[in-house]
Design an enzyme around this catalytic site. Structure first.
Site: not given
Ligand code: NAD
Ligand code: ZN
Length: 239
Positions: A35, A105, A120, A190, A214
């Site tokens: 997001r 991951d 997840h 988020s 965040n």
């Molecule tokens: P999201 O993408 O909805 O939100 C990510 C949040 O993290 C944002 O609010 C952003 O401002 C913040 N952010 C980004 N980089 C940051 C940092 N370095 N330090 C602090 N804050 C930071 O992610 P979500 O809430 O985890 O929901 C997304 C869904 O997507 C989850 O269900 C997950 O399973 C999946 N997902 C997983 C991965 C992974 O495994 N790495 C990657 C993408 C999505």
């Protein structure tokens, strides 16, 4: 006293920290989140990522699912960052009781964390939908098109797709850890994906502080005892 100083003090007097994280925990390892402005949802696809990553789409358009999945969800070269490493150290020092993550991951375990509730699932585990045979991620990476088991069945990642339910054992373990936490550290999420985000309500605020780290604003900002706006890896590395 700065926010970092306060967090350092909270951590020093805690012994049952629970970390609750999301995609933002891995952006400093080079994985895109969903997001943020540079996240997957801001990129243009014919079909939105939520649709591609759904149970229905997996079975109806299996080949297209894997095209997206291999390109956008698998990062075999990614390494844990300072956030993952700090949490693993806290567990070893007896300060942290569990990591609850929405990420798929495997980077917390790669950093050395042992008690990890993967709400997840994980891209590192896969199984044949027909015979149940388990496969490592290499089976997905080293195949093209639809990855198939020797029996002819499709190999499906053990990842909770949209429309699918969470594993009850994982969910219950996460709830129990959060109920007993003396510091709940929420970061890099988020807080918009349910039921995962709903787990925060199991934290008993009388047991300790709720800390939120965040980059962007979240709906929980106002209810945190301590709010740190910034990068979770940088902030935890500075403790
Ligand atoms: P999201 O993408 O909805 O939100 C990510 C949040 O993290 C944002 O609010 C952003 O401002 C913040 N952010 C980004 N980089 C940051 C940092 N370095 N330090 C602090 N804050 C930071 O992610 P979500 O809430 O985890 O929901 C997304 C869904 O997507 C989850 O269900 C997950 O399973 C999946 N997902 C997983 C991965 C992974 O495994 N790495 C990657 C993408 C999505
Ligand atoms: Zn099979």
């Amino acid at each position: 006293m700065t926010g970092t100083d306060r967090l350092r003090e909270y951590v020093s007097r805690s012994s049952r920290i629970v970390f609750f994280g999301g995609a933002g925990v891995s952006t400093e390892s080079g994985l895109p989140d969903f997001r943020s402005v540079d996240g997957l949802y801001s990129q243009k696809y014919d079909v939105p990522p939520e649709t591609i990553l759904s149970h229905t789409y997996f079975y109806a358009h299996t080949e297209a699912f894997f095209r997206f999945y291999r390109e956008k969800m698998l990062f075999p070269e990614a390494k844990p960052n300072a956030a993952h490493l700090t949490l693993a150290r806290w567990e070893q020092e007896g300060k942290l009781s569990a990591v609850v993550t929405q990420n798929i991951d495997g980077l917390h375990q790669a950093a050395g964390s042992r008690r990890v509730f993967e709400l997840h699932g994980s891209v590192l585990r896969n199984h044949c939908v027909h015979c149940g045979q388990a496969y490592p991620v290499q089976a997905i990476l080293n195949s093209t098109g639809v990855p198939l088991c020797g029996c002819g069945g499709v190999i499906k990642p053990d990842v909770v797709l949209y429309e699918e339910g969470l594993d009850e054992k994982v969910l219950n373990g996460a709830v129990r850890a959060i109920e007993q936490a003396d510091l709940l550290l929420v970061a890099g999420t988020s807080l918009t994906v349910y039921p995962a985000a709903g787990l925060l309500r199991f934290f008993d605020r009388r047991r300790g502080p709720l800390v939120l780290i965040n980059r962007d604003a979240t709906g929980m900002d106002d209810s945190a005892d301590l709010l740190l706006r910034g990068k979770v890896g940088e902030i935890l590395a500075a403790l």
